[in-house]
Design an enzyme around this catalytic site. Structure first.
Site, PDB file in Angstrom:
ATOM      1  N   ARG A  97       0.872  -1.362  -0.032  1.00 47.31           N
ATOM      2  CA  ARG A  97       0.062   0.323   0.041  1.00 47.31           C
ATOM      3  C   ARG A  97       0.873   1.257   0.147  1.00 47.31           C
ATOM      4  O   ARG A  97       2.128   1.179   0.082  1.00 47.31           O
ATOM      5  CB  ARG A  97      -0.883   0.046   1.126  1.00 47.31           C
ATOM      6  CG  ARG A  97      -0.100   0.171   2.512  1.00 47.31           C
ATOM      7  CD  ARG A  97      -1.076   0.328   3.676  1.00 47.31           C
ATOM      8  NE  ARG A  97      -0.154   0.220   4.917  1.00 47.31           N
ATOM      9  CZ  ARG A  97       0.481   1.226   5.300  1.00 47.31           C
ATOM     10  NH1 ARG A  97       0.721   2.497   4.711  1.00 47.31           N
ATOM     11  NH2 ARG A  97       1.345   1.315   6.437  1.00 47.31           N
ATOM     12  N   LEU A  98       0.481   2.349  -0.488  1.00 46.43           N
ATOM     13  CA  LEU A  98       0.949   3.688  -0.269  1.00 46.43           C
ATOM     14  C   LEU A  98       0.542   4.492   0.967  1.00 46.43           C
ATOM     15  O   LEU A  98      -0.651   4.321   1.329  1.00 46.43           O
ATOM     16  CB  LEU A  98       0.473   4.566  -1.521  1.00 46.43           C
ATOM     17  CG  LEU A  98       0.983   4.013  -2.574  1.00 46.43           C
ATOM     18  CD1 LEU A  98       0.564   4.970  -4.009  1.00 46.43           C
ATOM     19  CD2 LEU A  98       2.732   4.231  -2.679  1.00 46.43           C
ATOM     20  N   ASP A  99       1.181   5.210   1.645  1.00 51.23           N
ATOM     21  CA  ASP A  99       0.777   5.981   2.805  1.00 51.23           C
ATOM     22  C   ASP A  99      -0.165   7.062   2.213  1.00 51.23           C
ATOM     23  O   ASP A  99       0.028   7.464   1.182  1.00 51.23           O
ATOM     24  CB  ASP A  99       2.066   6.418   3.623  1.00 51.23           C
ATOM     25  CG  ASP A  99       2.650   5.218   4.512  1.00 51.23           C
ATOM     26  OD1 ASP A  99       1.994   4.326   4.750  1.00 51.23           O
ATOM     27  OD2 ASP A  99       4.023   5.568   4.536  1.00 51.23           O
ATOM     28  N   ARG A 100      -0.850   7.484   3.251  1.00 54.18           N
ATOM     29  CA  ARG A 100      -1.832   8.732   2.711  1.00 54.18           C
ATOM     30  C   ARG A 100      -0.927   9.823   2.465  1.00 54.18           C
ATOM     31  O   ARG A 100       0.250  10.190   2.964  1.00 54.18           O
ATOM     32  CB  ARG A 100      -2.457   8.964   4.246  1.00 54.18           C
ATOM     33  CG  ARG A 100      -3.838  10.033   3.770  1.00 54.18           C
ATOM     34  CD  ARG A 100      -4.460  10.016   5.199  1.00 54.18           C
ATOM     35  NE  ARG A 100      -5.174  11.320   5.194  1.00 54.18           N
ATOM     36  CZ  ARG A 100      -5.611  11.721   6.265  1.00 54.18           C
ATOM     37  NH1 ARG A 100      -5.632  11.134   7.378  1.00 54.18           N
ATOM     38  NH2 ARG A 100      -6.400  12.847   6.210  1.00 54.18           N
TER      39      ARG A 100
ATOM     40  N   THR B 169       0.852  10.167  -0.325  1.00 54.70           N
ATOM     41  CA  THR B 169       1.957   9.886  -0.734  1.00 54.70           C
ATOM     42  C   THR B 169       1.769   9.359  -2.243  1.00 54.70           C
ATOM     43  O   THR B 169       0.850   8.836  -2.534  1.00 54.70           O
ATOM     44  CB  THR B 169       2.566   8.659  -0.020  1.00 54.70           C
ATOM     45  OG1 THR B 169       2.866   8.780   1.320  1.00 54.70           O
ATOM     46  CG2 THR B 169       3.893   8.156  -0.508  1.00 54.70           C
TER      47      THR B 169
END
Length: 79
Positions: free
Chosen positions: A9-12, A14
């Site tokens: 996943r990608l961080d918020r 980002t």
């Protein structure tokens, strides 16, 4: 509990590449690589001001920013 397809996943707030598996076997193997930290991740930073070098390495602990809890920051007191 793995979600079929999405491996990482990608961080918020980002931007970047998502890793998505085309089948269950590829998903399982890719997820194992991430879990065992065998995946090489590289990051590009946007900075303000003058930087002494075109490249470098940050080897530091990252955790919640104590002043801005929604942000991540380099921490000297541990995660």
């Amino acid at each position: 509990s793995a979600r079929p397809g999405i491996v990482h996943r990608l961080d918020r707030f980002t931007s970047g590449a998502m890793v998505v598996a085309k089948n269950d076997l590829a998903h399982w193997r890719l997820a194992e690589q991430f879990a065992q930290r065998r995946t090489d991740k590289r990051y590009i930073a946007i900075v303000e001001g003058e930087v002494g070098s075109n490249q470098g390495r940050v080897d530091a602990a990252i955790g919640r920013d104590p002043q801005h809890r929604e942000r991540m920051a380099v921490r000297t007191d541990g995660p």
